[in-house]
Design an enzyme around this catalytic site. Structure first.
Site, PDB file in Angstrom:
ATOM      1  CG  ASP A  33      11.046  61.783 137.833  1.00  0.00           C
ATOM      2  OD1 ASP A  33      10.328  61.582 138.831  1.00  0.00           O
ATOM      3  OD2 ASP A  33      11.704  62.824 137.661  1.00  0.00           O
ATOM      4  CG  HIS A  50       4.989  55.003 143.887  1.00  0.00           C
ATOM      5  ND1 HIS A  50       5.875  55.734 143.135  1.00  0.00           N
ATOM      6  CD2 HIS A  50       4.635  55.795 144.924  1.00  0.00           C
ATOM      7  CE1 HIS A  50       6.050  56.915 143.703  1.00  0.00           C
ATOM      8  NE2 HIS A  50       5.299  56.983 144.788  1.00  0.00           N
ATOM      9  CG  LEU A 144      18.260  42.248 132.007  1.00  0.00           C
ATOM     10  CD1 LEU A 144      19.001  43.246 131.125  1.00  0.00           C
ATOM     11  CD2 LEU A 144      16.772  42.589 132.052  1.00  0.00           C
TER      12      LEU A 144
HETATM   13  C1  V0D Z   1       8.546  52.544 142.758  1.00  0.00           C
HETATM   14  C2  V0D Z   1       8.735  52.817 139.705  1.00  0.00           C
HETATM   15  C3  V0D Z   1      10.235  47.140 141.645  1.00  0.00           C
HETATM   16  C4  V0D Z   1       9.598  53.595 140.622  1.00  0.00           C
HETATM   17  C5  V0D Z   1       8.876  51.335 139.839  1.00  0.00           C
HETATM   18  C6  V0D Z   1      12.012  49.854 147.150  1.00  0.00           C
HETATM   19  C7  V0D Z   1       9.249  53.685 142.088  1.00  0.00           C
HETATM   20  C8  V0D Z   1       8.201  50.807 141.078  1.00  0.00           C
HETATM   21  C9  V0D Z   1      11.112  47.093 142.712  1.00  0.00           C
HETATM   22  C10 V0D Z   1      11.993  45.987 143.092  1.00  0.00           C
HETATM   23  C11 V0D Z   1       9.788  50.382 142.985  1.00  0.00           C
HETATM   24  C12 V0D Z   1      13.131  46.198 143.844  1.00  0.00           C
HETATM   25  C13 V0D Z   1      13.964  45.145 144.197  1.00  0.00           C
HETATM   26  C14 V0D Z   1      13.643  43.873 143.793  1.00  0.00           C
HETATM   27  C15 V0D Z   1      12.510  43.628 143.054  1.00  0.00           C
HETATM   28  C16 V0D Z   1      11.687  44.675 142.715  1.00  0.00           C
HETATM   29  C17 V0D Z   1      11.005  48.357 143.319  1.00  0.00           C
HETATM   30  C18 V0D Z   1      11.352  50.108 144.773  1.00  0.00           C
HETATM   31  C19 V0D Z   1      10.448  50.882 144.104  1.00  0.00           C
HETATM   32  C20 V0D Z   1      12.067  50.683 145.951  1.00  0.00           C
HETATM   33  F1  V0D Z   1      14.443  42.849 144.127  1.00  0.00           F
HETATM   34  N1  V0D Z   1       9.629  48.317 141.594  1.00  0.00           N
HETATM   35  N2  V0D Z   1      10.090  49.078 142.618  1.00  0.00           N
HETATM   36  N3  V0D Z   1      11.646  48.854 144.392  1.00  0.00           N
HETATM   37  N4  V0D Z   1       8.873  51.189 142.307  1.00  0.00           N
END
Ligand code: V0D
Length: 253
Positions: A33, A50, A144
């Site tokens: 968050d 983000h 992991l």
């Molecule tokens: C946004 C902070 C990596 C929180 C982290 C679609 C919010 C960055 C992924 C990710 C997000 C997901 C699947 C995958 C590889 C990477 C990701 C989302 C949001 C939502 F196979 N960061 N990340 N996915 N944020």
């Protein structure tokens, strides 16, 4: 003379000693968050937070992997997050592809397996494709488990599980008497995964917000005011030490 060992990643000095410590949480869950707020504090658009948060995912995954954490479940997108401005949602949905483009080789090198929990049906096709590729490329890795919660909501998960239970009962594949906690768990997205030992939430909020309700019945919670883009290996170690302290205390009784 010194030689560089290109494919052998050294563990950082910070994590090297913790490795031997007992009671490293096997499954760590994180509510990441404070990304939007981190950006707004700097006069940047929320999406910049983000993006920064995505780089922290990579660092924390490396630190967790170094400390022999088995499962890292990250709340990346909740069923509630669709209510955000559509431009922000669209940006977030492009992050998996970006992450994979930049970090997949490193994930493979570190023996990380990528998986997801959540309702993939409503995820855009291009995002699904990228995620499916990452899963496929890492499916045989046994280090992991980097488990992204995408379009995840616990009540929905439990309700969908219940519907499938009822359907199996109706089809005589399951008897009501055979349904117990262990059997019910098999209908959840987390089928086969141990429950989280430690749940971390950044950015000061101290609630579960529909994350892993069933699974966190016995989980230790650790909260920090630090915003997710400012989270790092040191804070992960701090959380682990507190977790270990609590475990020692119970052990003493
Ligand atoms: C946004 C902070 C990596 C929180 C982290 C679609 C919010 C960055 C992924 C990710 C997000 C997901 C699947 C995958 C590889 C990477 C990701 C989302 C949001 C939502 F196979 N960061 N990340 N996915 N944020």
């Amino acid at each position: 003379m010194s030689f560089k060992l290109p494919f052998i990643k050294a563990k950082s000095k910070k994590t090297a000693h913790l490795n031997e410590l007992e009671n490293i949480p096997r499954h760590v869950a994180i509510i990441m968050d404070g990304n939007g707020r981190w950006a707004q504090k700097r006069g940047l658009p929320r999406i910049a937070g983000h993006k920064e948060g995505m780089d922290v995912v990579r660092k924390v995954a490396k630190a967790a992997s170094d400390m022999n954490v088995k499962i890292l479940t990250l709340y990346a997108f909740s069923t509630e997050n669709w209510k955000r401005p559509s431009k922000e949602v669209e940006f977030i949905m492009r992050l998996p592809k970006e992450f994979i483009h930049v970090y997949l080789p490193e994930m493979i090198e570190n023996n990380v397996r990528i998986e997801t929990i959540g309702n993939m049906n409503d995820i855009p096709e291009h995002t699904k494709k990228a995620v499916a590729y990452a899963k496929e490329q890492t499916k045989n890795n046994d280090g992991l488990l980097l488990n992204f919660a995408l379009n995840y909501g616990s009540r929905f998960e439990i309700m969908e599980a219940m519907k499938r239970v009822m359907s199996d009962v109706k089809a005589s594949k399951l008897s009501i008497d055979a349904l117990d906690e262990q059997e019910f768990s098999k209908y959840l997205y987390t089928e086969g995964l141990s429950d989280p030992d430690l749940l971390i939430r950044t950015s000061g909020e101290q609630r579960l917000s529909n994350f892993l309700l069933w699974q966190s019945a016995y989980t230790e919670f650790w909260f920090t005011e630090v915003l997710w883009p400012d989270f790092n290996e040191d804070l992960l170690i701090k959380a682990f030490k507190e977790y270990q302290r609590r475990k020692r205390r119970y052990g003493g009784i």
